[in-house]
Design an enzyme around this catalytic site. Sequence first.
Site: not given
Length: 194
Positions: A49, A90, A115
């Site tokens: 990701s 992230h 998210d």
Amino acid sequence: MLSGLANPRQAAVQLMNFGLILSTAFMMWKGISVITDSPSPIVVVLSGSMEPAFQRGDLLFLWNRNILAETSVGEIVVYNVKGKDIPIVHRIVRKFGKGPEAKLLTKGDNNVSDDTELYASGQDYLVRKDIIGYDDWLSPVLGRFDYSANIVLNRSVFAYIPFVGYVTILLSEHPWLKTVMLGLMGLVVVLQRE
């Protein structure tokens, strides 16, 4: 070959050596946790990701000592979702408010959406206390992308080693490997000669 088992004293010494190795590893982990102020000072990137910034299997070293430092949009952070013990790496894409109660919205660089689906039930944003990895050191190799100036900086990850974490991923995806690895380690301890 198994002569160590015939002598109980030598078997006890081998068992104590194995216990010493395990306790030393545990103490080192806890020492690093205290120094970095992070419950998980070393994490493995488990998915793609965050490509191209981080690849699956990269080993990240975290720093969480700058609790008073203000987080900003574009920083890569590592956080835990409430109720789950899986660290997620992230980037902060939106920030609402200031200080420790600022609401942060994150997204993986390679993901289509933010998210909010990953957060705990009833949780729409992260706050500073959810973040387990953060640092205030500049590292031009790693990558906080400043959208306004196109500069690469990083305040989220102390350092990283590419692809070393694949061992962890393999052990998670194939549980029988854990048994084989523990069996081999136990065999080495039993057959060890001094």
